[in-house]
Design a protein around this motif. Structure first.
Motif, mmCIF file in Angstrom:
data_model
loop_
_atom_site.group_PDB
_atom_site.id
_atom_site.type_symbol
_atom_site.label_atom_id
_atom_site.label_comp_id
_atom_site.label_asym_id
_atom_site.label_seq_id
_atom_site.Cartn_x
_atom_site.Cartn_y
_atom_site.Cartn_z
ATOM 1 N N THR A 1 0.885 -1.236 0.118
ATOM 2 C CA THR A 1 0.045 -0.049 0.040
ATOM 3 C C THR A 1 0.992 1.221 0.042
ATOM 4 O O THR A 1 2.013 1.044 0.093
ATOM 5 N N SER A 2 0.283 2.220 -0.074
ATOM 6 C CA SER A 2 1.008 3.611 -0.181
ATOM 7 C C SER A 2 0.578 4.480 1.176
ATOM 8 O O SER A 2 1.097 5.572 1.173
ATOM 9 N N VAL A 3 -0.312 4.089 1.944
ATOM 10 C CA VAL A 3 -1.048 4.710 3.042
ATOM 11 C C VAL A 3 -1.017 3.906 4.295
ATOM 12 O O VAL A 3 -1.436 2.953 4.101
ATOM 13 N N ILE A 4 -0.272 4.566 5.197
ATOM 14 C CA ILE A 4 -0.315 3.925 6.428
ATOM 15 C C ILE A 4 -1.598 3.203 7.106
ATOM 16 O O ILE A 4 -1.697 2.005 7.442
ATOM 17 N N HIS A 5 -2.621 3.800 6.890
ATOM 18 C CA HIS A 5 -3.981 3.349 7.482
ATOM 19 C C HIS A 5 -4.422 2.056 6.460
ATOM 20 O O HIS A 5 -4.904 1.184 7.359
ATOM 21 N N ASP A 6 -4.145 1.948 5.209
ATOM 22 C CA ASP A 6 -4.236 1.027 4.412
ATOM 23 C C ASP A 6 -3.481 -0.214 4.973
ATOM 24 O O ASP A 6 -4.104 -1.273 4.725
ATOM 25 N N ALA A 7 -2.401 0.098 5.073
ATOM 26 C CA ALA A 7 -1.244 -0.858 5.426
ATOM 27 C C ALA A 7 -1.661 -1.495 6.813
ATOM 28 O O ALA A 7 -1.370 -2.834 6.929
ATOM 29 N N ILE A 8 -2.040 -0.723 7.719
ATOM 30 C CA ILE A 8 -2.551 -1.371 8.942
ATOM 31 C C ILE A 8 -3.842 -2.257 8.880
ATOM 32 O O ILE A 8 -3.763 -3.271 9.365
ATOM 33 N N ALA A 9 -4.465 -1.761 8.164
ATOM 34 C CA ALA A 9 -5.914 -2.588 7.645
ATOM 35 C C ALA A 9 -5.366 -3.888 6.925
ATOM 36 O O ALA A 9 -5.824 -5.101 7.367
ATOM 37 N N GLU A 10 -4.465 -3.877 6.191
ATOM 38 C CA GLU A 10 -3.901 -5.138 5.387
ATOM 39 C C GLU A 10 -3.467 -6.117 6.111
ATOM 40 O O GLU A 10 -3.698 -7.234 6.318
ATOM 41 N N ALA A 11 -2.483 -5.617 7.255
ATOM 42 C CA ALA A 11 -1.862 -6.244 8.205
ATOM 43 C C ALA A 11 -2.719 -7.046 9.379
ATOM 44 O O ALA A 11 -2.811 -8.008 9.570
ATOM 45 N N ASP A 12 -3.823 -6.080 9.524
ATOM 46 C CA ASP A 12 -4.699 -6.973 10.467
ATOM 47 C C ASP A 12 -5.638 -7.947 9.728
ATOM 48 O O ASP A 12 -5.586 -8.891 10.360
ATOM 49 N N THR A 13 -5.976 -7.740 8.489
ATOM 50 C CA THR A 13 -6.670 -8.689 7.848
ATOM 51 C C THR A 13 -5.809 -10.088 7.822
ATOM 52 O O THR A 13 -6.089 -11.069 8.013
ATOM 53 N N LEU A 14 -4.441 -9.678 7.190
ATOM 54 C CA LEU A 14 -3.583 -10.931 7.177
ATOM 55 C C LEU A 14 -3.355 -11.549 8.784
ATOM 56 O O LEU A 14 -3.689 -12.704 8.572
ATOM 57 N N LEU A 15 -3.152 -10.840 9.473
ATOM 58 C CA LEU A 15 -3.179 -11.546 10.865
ATOM 59 C C LEU A 15 -4.389 -12.303 11.303
ATOM 60 O O LEU A 15 -4.306 -13.447 11.941
ATOM 61 N N LEU A 16 -5.612 -11.671 11.040
ATOM 62 C CA LEU A 16 -6.922 -12.335 11.314
ATOM 63 C C LEU A 16 -7.286 -13.524 10.598
ATOM 64 O O LEU A 16 -7.810 -14.604 11.091
ATOM 65 N N THR A 17 -6.992 -13.356 9.408
ATOM 66 C CA THR A 17 -7.280 -14.681 8.394
ATOM 67 C C THR A 17 -6.284 -15.624 8.778
ATOM 68 O O THR A 17 -6.937 -16.901 8.942
ATOM 69 N N LYS A 18 -5.092 -15.431 8.935
ATOM 70 C CA LYS A 18 -4.296 -16.617 9.194
ATOM 71 C C LYS A 18 -4.665 -17.227 10.586
ATOM 72 O O LYS A 18 -4.598 -18.469 10.980
ATOM 73 N N GLY A 19 -4.909 -16.385 11.705
ATOM 74 C CA GLY A 19 -5.304 -16.821 13.027
ATOM 75 C C GLY A 19 -6.455 -17.644 13.099
ATOM 76 O O GLY A 19 -6.645 -18.470 13.785
ATOM 77 N N ARG A 20 -7.401 -17.338 12.167
ATOM 78 C CA ARG A 20 -8.765 -18.104 12.391
ATOM 79 C C ARG A 20 -8.412 -19.577 11.588
ATOM 80 O O ARG A 20 -9.244 -20.449 12.116
#
Length: 83
Positions: free
Chosen positions: A48-67
């Motif tokens: 991403t090019s925006v930190i808020h988008d990067a945080i959202a993507e990181a959160d999605t990555l961690l949540l998806t794998k965590g489930r």
């Protein structure tokens, strides 16, 4: 597509949060520079090019794998710092 290492992403999110808190309490130029570096790294890792988008993507990555995994070999349980 390459998927960032979850442990590295988690460490970057933790560092980002710590630096944001430190900056909110008192502006320190060296911490501001480190915050910029961590923000940039998160953006690059998450594509991403925006930190808020990067945080959202990181959160999605961690949540998806965590489930899909009850726990990782290193003892992590998939919990995130971003909510």
């Amino acid at each position: 597509m390459l998927v960032p290492d979850r442990k590295v992403v988690r460490e970057l999110l933790t560092r980002y949060a710590s630096l944001r808190i430190a900056q909110a309490e008192r502006h320190v130029p060296t911490a501001a520079r480190e915050l910029e570096d961590v923000s940039y790294t998160l953006c690059v890792m998450m594509g991403t090019s925006v930190i808020h988008d990067a945080i959202a993507e990181a959160d999605t990555l961690l949540l998806t794998k965590g489930r899909s995994e009850a726990a990782e070999p290193d003892g992590e349980n998939g919990l995130t710092l971003v909510g």
